[in-house]
Design an enzyme around this catalytic site. Structure first.
Site, PDB file in Angstrom:
ATOM      1  N   ALA A 120       5.924  -4.395  -1.649  1.00  0.00           N
ATOM      2  CA  ALA A 120       6.621  -4.438  -2.937  1.00  0.00           C
ATOM      3  C   ALA A 120       6.752  -3.057  -3.574  1.00  0.00           C
ATOM      4  O   ALA A 120       7.740  -2.768  -4.259  1.00  0.00           O
ATOM      5  CB  ALA A 120       5.900  -5.393  -3.884  1.00  0.00           C
ATOM      6  N   ALA A 121       5.777  -2.178  -3.344  1.00  0.00           N
ATOM      7  CA  ALA A 121       5.823  -0.826  -3.913  1.00  0.00           C
ATOM      8  C   ALA A 121       7.035  -0.044  -3.420  1.00  0.00           C
ATOM      9  O   ALA A 121       7.492   0.883  -4.098  1.00  0.00           O
ATOM     10  CB  ALA A 121       4.536  -0.074  -3.589  1.00  0.00           C
TER      11      ALA A 121
ATOM     12  N   THR B 149      -1.497   0.810  -6.436  1.00  0.00           N
ATOM     13  CA  THR B 149      -1.625   0.244  -5.098  1.00  0.00           C
ATOM     14  C   THR B 149      -2.906   0.809  -4.506  1.00  0.00           C
ATOM     15  O   THR B 149      -3.773   1.284  -5.237  1.00  0.00           O
ATOM     16  CB  THR B 149      -0.367   0.545  -4.238  1.00  0.00           C
ATOM     17  OG1 THR B 149      -0.442  -0.199  -3.028  1.00  0.00           O
ATOM     18  CG2 THR B 149      -0.183   2.009  -3.955  1.00  0.00           C
ATOM     19  N   TYR B 150      -3.039   0.758  -3.190  1.00  0.00           N
ATOM     20  CA  TYR B 150      -4.202   1.352  -2.530  1.00  0.00           C
ATOM     21  C   TYR B 150      -3.699   2.187  -1.357  1.00  0.00           C
ATOM     22  O   TYR B 150      -2.573   2.026  -0.890  1.00  0.00           O
ATOM     23  CB  TYR B 150      -5.188   0.280  -2.057  1.00  0.00           C
ATOM     24  CG  TYR B 150      -4.621  -0.664  -1.027  1.00  0.00           C
ATOM     25  CD1 TYR B 150      -4.778  -0.412   0.335  1.00  0.00           C
ATOM     26  CD2 TYR B 150      -3.904  -1.791  -1.409  1.00  0.00           C
ATOM     27  CE1 TYR B 150      -4.230  -1.269   1.284  1.00  0.00           C
ATOM     28  CE2 TYR B 150      -3.364  -2.651  -0.467  1.00  0.00           C
ATOM     29  CZ  TYR B 150      -3.534  -2.385   0.878  1.00  0.00           C
ATOM     30  OH  TYR B 150      -2.995  -3.228   1.809  1.00  0.00           O
TER      31      TYR B 150
ATOM     32  N   SER C 297       0.830  -1.200   0.000  1.00  0.00           N
ATOM     33  CA  SER C 297       0.000   0.000   0.000  1.00  0.00           C
ATOM     34  C   SER C 297       0.862   1.247   0.000  1.00  0.00           C
ATOM     35  O   SER C 297       2.080   1.181  -0.054  1.00  0.00           O
ATOM     36  CB  SER C 297      -0.921   0.043   1.220  1.00  0.00           C
ATOM     37  OG  SER C 297      -0.140   0.107   2.396  1.00  0.00           O
TER      38      SER C 297
END
Length: 131
Positions: free
Chosen positions: A74-75, A57-58, A25
């Site tokens: 991962a972002a 993403t969120y 996120s």
């Protein structure tokens, strides 16, 4: 027919943290989310101005007034601390709604505090638009 339109944008926010060992996120100061009309857990597109990466993403709401922008999971591999990012959320409108639609565009200062909110982005150099 539905048309996908820009709903809200946070322009050139500075990445304060990148936490790889975290559930995915982006954590965003709640003041910024509200100013842009973006909800917690809403899907967003992120563009890293420094390296050109684009990803989705969120959002997770961060503490108000902190200027927090933190990429998680991962972002976190897509950005570096200190990078400038553009965060965008979109909406789907019917064709008859498009003409009256205005996105919320949030410009921030160097500390990720709201500097200006507008519903219009004119074409031009950053220095000409922000000043």
């Amino acid at each position: 027919m539905k048309v996908t339109m820009l709903k809200g944008k946070i322009h050139r926010a500075k990445v304060e943290q990148a936490e790889l060992d975290y559930v995915g996120s982006i954590t965003v100061d709640m003041d910024l989310l509200e100013a842009a009309g973006i909800y917690e857990y809403e899907k967003v597109q992120i563009v890293d101005v420094n390296n050109g990466n684009r990803f989705e993403t969120y959002t997770i709401a961060g503490e108000r007034g902190t200027g927090m922008i933190c990429l998680n999971g991962a972002a976190a591999r897509c950005v570096s601390t200190g990078d400038k990012i553009i965060l965008m959320a979109y909406c789907e409108l019917n064709e008859n709604e498009v003409k009256d639609h205005r996105p919320k565009v949030v410009f921030v200062d160097d500390n990720n505090k709201v500097e200006r909110v507008t519903s219009y982005e004119k074409h031009g150099r950053l220095s000409d638009i922000i000043l």
